[in-house]
Design an enzyme around this catalytic site. Structure first.
Site, PDB file in Angstrom:
ATOM      1  N   GLU A 243      34.639   6.855  28.315  1.00  0.00           N
ATOM      2  CA  GLU A 243      35.532   7.997  28.173  1.00  0.00           C
ATOM      3  C   GLU A 243      36.328   7.778  26.899  1.00  0.00           C
ATOM      4  O   GLU A 243      36.837   6.679  26.660  1.00  0.00           O
ATOM      5  CB  GLU A 243      36.500   8.059  29.352  1.00  0.00           C
ATOM      6  CG  GLU A 243      35.842   8.280  30.685  1.00  0.00           C
ATOM      7  CD  GLU A 243      36.817   8.090  31.839  1.00  0.00           C
ATOM      8  OE1 GLU A 243      37.960   7.644  31.609  1.00  0.00           O
ATOM      9  OE2 GLU A 243      36.421   8.351  32.970  1.00  0.00           O
TER      10      GLU A 243
ATOM     11  N   ARG B 125      45.933   0.600  25.823  1.00  0.00           N
ATOM     12  CA  ARG B 125      46.870   0.127  26.857  1.00  0.00           C
ATOM     13  C   ARG B 125      46.181  -0.671  27.951  1.00  0.00           C
ATOM     14  O   ARG B 125      46.820  -1.427  28.656  1.00  0.00           O
ATOM     15  CB  ARG B 125      47.664   1.278  27.458  1.00  0.00           C
ATOM     16  CG  ARG B 125      46.841   2.227  28.286  1.00  0.00           C
ATOM     17  CD  ARG B 125      47.702   3.261  28.949  1.00  0.00           C
ATOM     18  NE  ARG B 125      48.214   4.225  27.990  1.00  0.00           N
ATOM     19  CZ  ARG B 125      48.668   5.432  28.356  1.00  0.00           C
ATOM     20  NH1 ARG B 125      48.691   5.764  29.625  1.00  0.00           N
ATOM     21  NH2 ARG B 125      49.103   6.281  27.459  1.00  0.00           N
TER      22      ARG B 125
ATOM     23  N   ASN C 244      35.418   3.360  37.711  1.00  0.00           N
ATOM     24  CA  ASN C 244      36.216   3.208  36.491  1.00  0.00           C
ATOM     25  C   ASN C 244      37.050   1.914  36.600  1.00  0.00           C
ATOM     26  O   ASN C 244      37.860   1.774  37.513  1.00  0.00           O
ATOM     27  CB  ASN C 244      37.115   4.448  36.347  1.00  0.00           C
ATOM     28  CG  ASN C 244      37.925   4.398  35.071  1.00  0.00           C
ATOM     29  OD1 ASN C 244      38.496   3.368  34.751  1.00  0.00           O
ATOM     30  ND2 ASN C 244      37.994   5.499  34.360  1.00  0.00           N
TER      31      ASN C 244
ATOM     32  N   GLU D 270      32.268  17.131  33.361  1.00  0.00           N
ATOM     33  CA  GLU D 270      32.933  16.445  34.467  1.00  0.00           C
ATOM     34  C   GLU D 270      34.146  17.292  34.823  1.00  0.00           C
ATOM     35  O   GLU D 270      35.028  17.526  33.987  1.00  0.00           O
ATOM     36  CB  GLU D 270      33.351  15.022  34.080  1.00  0.00           C
ATOM     37  CG  GLU D 270      34.055  14.335  35.253  1.00  0.00           C
ATOM     38  CD  GLU D 270      34.313  12.852  35.036  1.00  0.00           C
ATOM     39  OE1 GLU D 270      33.591  12.203  34.254  1.00  0.00           O
ATOM     40  OE2 GLU D 270      35.262  12.345  35.667  1.00  0.00           O
TER      41      GLU D 270
ATOM     42  N   HIS E  59      38.871  12.224  39.068  1.00  0.00           N
ATOM     43  CA  HIS E  59      40.317  12.096  38.831  1.00  0.00           C
ATOM     44  C   HIS E  59      41.103  12.292  40.111  1.00  0.00           C
ATOM     45  O   HIS E  59      41.005  13.323  40.760  1.00  0.00           O
ATOM     46  CB  HIS E  59      40.855  13.049  37.756  1.00  0.00           C
ATOM     47  CG  HIS E  59      42.049  12.460  37.060  1.00  0.00           C
ATOM     48  ND1 HIS E  59      43.309  12.496  37.598  1.00  0.00           N
ATOM     49  CD2 HIS E  59      42.153  11.754  35.914  1.00  0.00           C
ATOM     50  CE1 HIS E  59      44.148  11.865  36.803  1.00  0.00           C
ATOM     51  NE2 HIS E  59      43.466  11.397  35.769  1.00  0.00           N
TER      52      HIS E  59
ATOM     53  N   THR F 151      45.086  10.850  32.210  1.00  0.00           N
ATOM     54  CA  THR F 151      44.558  12.053  31.562  1.00  0.00           C
ATOM     55  C   THR F 151      45.023  13.290  32.328  1.00  0.00           C
ATOM     56  O   THR F 151      44.572  13.540  33.439  1.00  0.00           O
ATOM     57  CB  THR F 151      43.017  11.984  31.529  1.00  0.00           C
ATOM     58  OG1 THR F 151      42.649  10.690  31.066  1.00  0.00           O
ATOM     59  CG2 THR F 151      42.456  13.036  30.597  1.00  0.00           C
TER      60      THR F 151
ATOM     61  N   HIS G 115      41.811  -0.044  35.313  1.00  0.00           N
ATOM     62  CA  HIS G 115      43.067  -0.593  35.827  1.00  0.00           C
ATOM     63  C   HIS G 115      42.987  -2.076  36.202  1.00  0.00           C
ATOM     64  O   HIS G 115      44.010  -2.689  36.496  1.00  0.00           O
ATOM     65  CB  HIS G 115      43.619   0.295  36.942  1.00  0.00           C
ATOM     66  CG  HIS G 115      43.958   1.656  36.388  1.00  0.00           C
ATOM     67  ND1 HIS G 115      44.799   1.805  35.315  1.00  0.00           N
ATOM     68  CD2 HIS G 115      43.499   2.893  36.684  1.00  0.00           C
ATOM     69  CE1 HIS G 115      44.877   3.089  34.991  1.00  0.00           C
ATOM     70  NE2 HIS G 115      44.093   3.766  35.807  1.00  0.00           N
TER      71      HIS G 115
ATOM     72  N   HIS H 101      37.637   3.742  29.866  1.00  0.00           N
ATOM     73  CA  HIS H 101      38.288   4.616  28.888  1.00  0.00           C
ATOM     74  C   HIS H 101      38.912   3.726  27.818  1.00  0.00           C
ATOM     75  O   HIS H 101      39.843   2.976  28.105  1.00  0.00           O
ATOM     76  CB  HIS H 101      39.365   5.440  29.620  1.00  0.00           C
ATOM     77  CG  HIS H 101      40.041   6.473  28.784  1.00  0.00           C
ATOM     78  ND1 HIS H 101      40.941   7.368  29.308  1.00  0.00           N
ATOM     79  CD2 HIS H 101      39.956   6.769  27.462  1.00  0.00           C
ATOM     80  CE1 HIS H 101      41.376   8.173  28.346  1.00  0.00           C
ATOM     81  NE2 HIS H 101      40.811   7.813  27.213  1.00  0.00           N
TER      82      HIS H 101
ATOM     83  N   ARG I 276      41.280   3.771  25.238  1.00  0.00           N
ATOM     84  CA  ARG I 276      42.337   4.665  24.753  1.00  0.00           C
ATOM     85  C   ARG I 276      42.750   4.269  23.354  1.00  0.00           C
ATOM     86  O   ARG I 276      42.694   3.088  22.983  1.00  0.00           O
ATOM     87  CB  ARG I 276      43.548   4.609  25.692  1.00  0.00           C
ATOM     88  CG  ARG I 276      43.290   5.206  27.061  1.00  0.00           C
ATOM     89  CD  ARG I 276      44.580   5.295  27.837  1.00  0.00           C
ATOM     90  NE  ARG I 276      45.395   6.381  27.363  1.00  0.00           N
ATOM     91  CZ  ARG I 276      45.551   7.547  28.014  1.00  0.00           C
ATOM     92  NH1 ARG I 276      44.967   7.752  29.159  1.00  0.00           N
ATOM     93  NH2 ARG I 276      46.308   8.489  27.508  1.00  0.00           N
TER      94      ARG I 276
HETATM   95  N1  PXP Z   1      37.076  10.727  35.058  1.00  0.00           N
HETATM   96  C1  PXP Z   1      37.740  10.823  33.886  1.00  0.00           C
HETATM   97  C2  PXP Z   1      37.117  11.618  32.776  1.00  0.00           C
HETATM   98  C3  PXP Z   1      38.956  10.148  33.683  1.00  0.00           C
HETATM   99  O1  PXP Z   1      39.603  10.250  32.507  1.00  0.00           O
HETATM  100  C4  PXP Z   1      39.465   9.350  34.724  1.00  0.00           C
HETATM  101  C5  PXP Z   1      40.733   8.570  34.530  1.00  0.00           C
HETATM  102  O2  PXP Z   1      40.569   7.668  33.489  1.00  0.00           O
HETATM  103  C6  PXP Z   1      38.730   9.267  35.925  1.00  0.00           C
HETATM  104  C7  PXP Z   1      37.556   9.989  36.069  1.00  0.00           C
HETATM  105  C8  PXP Z   1      39.177   8.421  37.079  1.00  0.00           C
HETATM  106  O3  PXP Z   1      40.377   8.889  37.596  1.00  0.00           O
HETATM  107  P1  PXP Z   1      41.141   8.021  38.706  1.00  0.00           P
HETATM  108  O4  PXP Z   1      41.538   6.740  38.043  1.00  0.00           O
HETATM  109  O5  PXP Z   1      42.306   8.888  39.068  1.00  0.00           O
HETATM  110  O6  PXP Z   1      40.186   7.810  39.825  1.00  0.00           O
END
Ligand code: PXP
Length: 245
Positions: free
Chosen positions: A70, A48, A6, A151, A191, A101, A9, A42, A44
């Site tokens: 996402e 952001r 992901n 998921e 997550h 989330t 960030h 994601h 959003r």
């Molecule tokens: N999976 C989903 C569906 C999420 O919403 C997120 C966070 O955006 C992640 C995985 C990844 O989570 P993390 O950034 O805590 O690894």
């Protein structure tokens, strides 16, 4: 076992200054080349981190591995998804005030709405997963609304304060994964996973994909993104006792 990286960030750092660097699309290329099996982002509602222009560019650049979008189950996001055509949409709950989330999507209370929503995405060739807590009712509801996959939210496991709590959460994830697979869903998880807590989750056989963002991007500050991705993939593969290629 696949690793979805992901990249949100990377965009968080860019948006801290509203500038052009670091570029999440460049990050997606580096992650792909380091062994990521999927790129996850994601978009959003409040934009952001990932911006609409990032999504357009990602779809052009990331073709060899799947692109997982996402998003909240809103009309705005649905029309963007249908236009961009990610390989998969993962439906997540979204509150403007949350930092990340928090908790899974309540599929049970949105069944009628989600049935039509998912049908439209699937008619456009997009696979759909629901991001849910490790809960049997949410798994049953996800199958009922036509999702291809669930998921499982691993946040409670990642945030557990005691060893006992952590074990209990891991058991919930394991049992949910087993049940979901039994009724015919594909099982993913994610997550809050880090180098130190990923292996017990990665060892759950029914889980075929992990989506990991914050920890990989955080560690990339010190290791570089290439090494940060490789290190996560190696730990996952070791946990599965699969040969790391
Ligand atoms: N999976 C989903 C569906 C999420 O919403 C997120 C966070 O955006 C992640 C995985 C990844 O989570 P993390 O950034 O805590 O690894």
């Amino acid at each position: 076992m696949r690793l979805g990286v992901n990249i949100d960030h990377i965009a968080t750092v860019r948006e801290a200054r509203k500038t052009f660097e670091p570029d999440p699309v460049k990050g997606a290329i580096i992650a792909r080349d380091a062994g990521a099996d999927q790129i996850t982002f994601h978009l959003r509602e409040d934009r952001r981190h990932i911006q609409d222009r990032d999504v357009e560019k990602l779809r052009v650049v990331i073709t060899e591995i799947p692109l997982n979008m996402e998003m909240a189950a809103t009309e705005e996001m649905k029309s963007i998804a249908i236009r961009i055509k990610p390989d998969r949409v993962t439906l997540v709950p979204e509150k403007r005030e949350e930092i990340t989330t928090e908790g899974g999507l309540d599929v049970v209370s949105m069944k009628d709405y989600l049935k039509n929503f998912i049908k439209e995405l699937k008619e456009n060739g997009i696979n759909v997963a629901t991001f849910i807590d490790p809960d049997k009712q949410q798994i049953d509801a996800s199958l009922e609304v036509g999702a291809d996959a669930v998921e499982i939210h691993t946040g409670e496991y990642a945030n557990a304060k005691t060893e006992e709590e952590r074990k209990k959460e891991l058991m919930r994830i394991r049992e949910s994964a087993r049940y979901g697979k039994e009724i015919g869903l594909k099982i993913f998880a994610g997550h809050g996973l880090t180098y130190t807590n990923v292996q017990p989750v990665a060892a759950i056989e029914e889980i075929e994909e992990l989506n990991i963002g914050h920890s990989i991007i955080a560690n990339s500050i010190f290791l570089g993104l290439d090494e940060a991705v490789r290190k996560m993939k190696k730990l996952i593969m070791e946990a599965r006792k699969e040969e790391y290629l």
